[in-house]
Design a protein around this motif. Structure first.
Motif, short mmCIF file in Angstrom:
data_model
loop_
_atom_site.label_atom_id
_atom_site.label_comp_id
_atom_site.label_asym_id
_atom_site.label_seq_id
_atom_site.Cartn_x
_atom_site.Cartn_y
_atom_site.Cartn_z
N PRO A 15 0.82 -1.23 0.00
CA PRO A 15 0.00 0.00 0.00
C PRO A 15 0.85 1.27 0.00
CG PRO A 15 -0.87 -1.56 1.59
CD PRO A 15 0.43 -2.11 1.11
N LEU A 16 1.93 1.28 0.77
CA LEU A 16 2.79 2.46 0.81
C LEU A 16 3.52 2.65 -0.51
CD1 LEU A 16 3.88 4.88 2.35
CD2 LEU A 16 5.63 3.41 3.35
N ALA A 17 3.99 1.56 -1.10
CA ALA A 17 4.68 1.63 -2.40
C ALA A 17 3.73 2.17 -3.47
CB ALA A 17 5.21 0.25 -2.80
N LEU A 18 2.48 1.75 -3.42
CA LEU A 18 1.49 2.23 -4.41
C LEU A 18 1.19 3.71 -4.17
CD1 LEU A 18 -0.95 -0.82 -4.46
CD2 LEU A 18 0.47 -0.03 -6.35
N LYS A 19 1.18 4.09 -2.91
CA LYS A 19 0.94 5.50 -2.55
C LYS A 19 2.08 6.38 -3.09
CE LYS A 19 -1.13 7.29 1.69
NZ LYS A 19 -1.18 7.17 3.15
N ILE A 20 3.32 5.86 -2.93
CA ILE A 20 4.50 6.58 -3.42
C ILE A 20 4.42 6.72 -4.94
CG2 ILE A 20 7.01 6.44 -3.71
CD1 ILE A 20 7.10 5.07 -0.92
N ALA A 21 4.07 5.63 -5.60
CA ALA A 21 3.97 5.62 -7.06
C ALA A 21 2.91 6.61 -7.54
CB ALA A 21 3.64 4.21 -7.56
N LYS A 22 1.80 6.65 -6.83
CA LYS A 22 0.70 7.56 -7.20
C LYS A 22 1.12 9.01 -7.00
CE LYS A 22 -4.20 8.30 -6.32
NZ LYS A 22 -5.35 7.96 -5.47
N LEU A 23 1.87 9.25 -5.93
CA LEU A 23 2.31 10.62 -5.61
C LEU A 23 3.27 11.14 -6.68
CD1 LEU A 23 2.28 12.87 -3.38
CD2 LEU A 23 4.33 11.80 -2.47
N PHE A 24 4.19 10.29 -7.11
CA PHE A 24 5.18 10.71 -8.11
C PHE A 24 4.72 10.43 -9.55
CE2 PHE A 24 8.40 12.31 -5.46
CZ PHE A 24 8.48 11.53 -4.32
N LYS A 25 3.54 9.89 -9.68
CA LYS A 25 2.94 9.60 -11.00
C LYS A 25 3.86 8.72 -11.85
CE LYS A 25 0.03 13.75 -11.25
NZ LYS A 25 0.24 14.22 -9.88
N GLN A 26 4.38 7.68 -11.19
CA GLN A 26 5.23 6.73 -11.91
C GLN A 26 4.82 5.32 -11.50
OE1 GLN A 26 9.33 7.15 -12.23
NE2 GLN A 26 9.35 9.37 -12.30
N PRO A 27 5.10 4.32 -12.36
CA PRO A 27 4.79 2.93 -11.95
C PRO A 27 5.70 2.50 -10.81
CG PRO A 27 5.89 2.97 -14.09
CD PRO A 27 5.65 4.39 -13.73
N VAL A 28 5.21 1.57 -10.02
CA VAL A 28 5.97 1.09 -8.84
C VAL A 28 7.32 0.54 -9.26
CG1 VAL A 28 6.02 -0.60 -6.96
CG2 VAL A 28 3.91 0.60 -7.49
N GLU A 29 7.34 -0.22 -10.35
CA GLU A 29 8.60 -0.85 -10.79
C GLU A 29 9.61 0.15 -11.31
OE1 GLU A 29 5.57 -1.86 -11.57
OE2 GLU A 29 5.21 -1.62 -13.72
N ALA A 30 9.19 1.38 -11.62
CA ALA A 30 10.14 2.40 -12.03
C ALA A 30 10.83 3.02 -10.80
CB ALA A 30 9.43 3.50 -12.81
N ILE A 31 10.17 2.93 -9.67
CA ILE A 31 10.73 3.52 -8.44
C ILE A 31 11.50 2.48 -7.62
CG2 ILE A 31 10.17 4.75 -6.29
CD1 ILE A 31 7.59 5.70 -7.66
N PHE A 32 10.97 1.27 -7.56
CA PHE A 32 11.60 0.21 -6.74
C PHE A 32 12.09 -0.90 -7.66
CE2 PHE A 32 10.41 1.91 -2.71
CZ PHE A 32 9.22 2.59 -2.93
N LYS A 33 13.34 -1.28 -7.44
CA LYS A 33 13.92 -2.35 -8.25
C LYS A 33 14.51 -3.41 -7.34
CE LYS A 33 15.02 0.41 -12.35
NZ LYS A 33 14.06 1.45 -12.04
N ALA A 34 14.24 -4.66 -7.69
CA ALA A 34 14.78 -5.75 -6.89
C ALA A 34 16.29 -5.79 -7.03
CB ALA A 34 14.16 -7.08 -7.34
N ASP A 35 16.97 -6.24 -5.96
CA ASP A 35 18.43 -6.39 -6.02
C ASP A 35 18.80 -7.43 -7.06
OD1 ASP A 35 18.79 -6.01 -2.45
OD2 ASP A 35 18.87 -4.54 -4.09
N ALA A 36 19.97 -7.28 -7.65
CA ALA A 36 20.41 -8.21 -8.71
C ALA A 36 20.53 -9.64 -8.18
CB ALA A 36 21.76 -7.73 -9.26
N SER A 37 20.93 -9.78 -6.87
CA SER A 37 21.10 -11.12 -6.32
C SER A 37 19.73 -11.77 -6.14
CB SER A 37 21.83 -11.07 -5.00
OG SER A 37 21.13 -10.22 -4.09
#
Lengths: 65, 125
Positions: free
Chosen positions: A43-65
């Motif tokens: 829910p917080l990640a979606l809130k952040i994405a909505k606030l910055f008007k970007q998709p969640v995966e553009a803001i948060f990226k999984a670690d390479a490992s």
């Protein structure tokens, strides 16, 4: 999990406190997310994405490992 | 928030009373204080503070787990059948004492991790 929250916040000239207020969390939580000590809940990640008007995966990226 | 403040006042009162009555504290008196102290510390830990977001919940859960593990290991040391046990203390610890120890440790861990959360990253500008 890596994120670009700090950069997005800087683009808007918001302090951590400003962002925290907009997301209804504490400043420490914002700092913990930016320093990658803490991964936000969905829910917080979606809130952040909505606030910055970007998709969640553009803001948060999984670690390479 | 008022209730949380009251919980801290209760904890402070217990510590003060224990410190002042240290020499004359009997088992029965200490049990009473121990019960009130454990209640106060538990209330101080679980009651909502000024900030109550998901990170606070996450840290509280982590602190509680770590504190339980630590005091459980400490409790094992006081088991009478433990092979290398020291002689039992004059006032053996009760369950309230261990709840107090757990909650106190949990509070210390929680506030320490919260303080760490507020610190900028090491490579911050």
């Amino acid at each position: 999990m890596k994120n670009c929250l700090k950069e997005l916040r800087a683009e808007k000239n918001w302090s951590q406190g400003d962002l925290a207020e907009r997301l209804e969390v504490s400043r420490q939580t914002i700092n913990a997310i930016e320093t990658e000590k803490y991964d936000p809940s969905l829910p917080l990640a979606l809130k952040i994405a909505k606030l910055f008007k970007q998709p969640v995966e553009a803001i948060f990226k999984a670690d390479a490992s | 928030m008022v209730l949380k403040t009251l919980a801290w006042v209760l904890v402070a009162f217990c510590f003060l009373a224990a410190a002042l009555g240290r020499g004359a504290m009997e088992q029965k008196s200490w049990n009473g204080f121990s019960m009130v102290l454990s209640f106060g510390l538990t209330a101080a830990f679980f009651l909502r503070g000024r900030v109550d977001d998901e990170r606070v919940h996450s840290l509280k859960l982590k602190a509680l787990g770590a504190a339980f593990l630590a005091t459980y290991l400490l409790a094992l040391k006081f088991q009478p059948h433990w092979p290398r046990m020291k002689p039992a203390p004059a006032m053996p610890a009760t369950a309230y004492d261990f709840i107090s120890a757990t909650m106190l440790l949990a509070l210390i861990l929680f506030y320490f991790w919260r303080w760490q959360d507020a610190r900028p990253a090491k490579d911050a500008e």
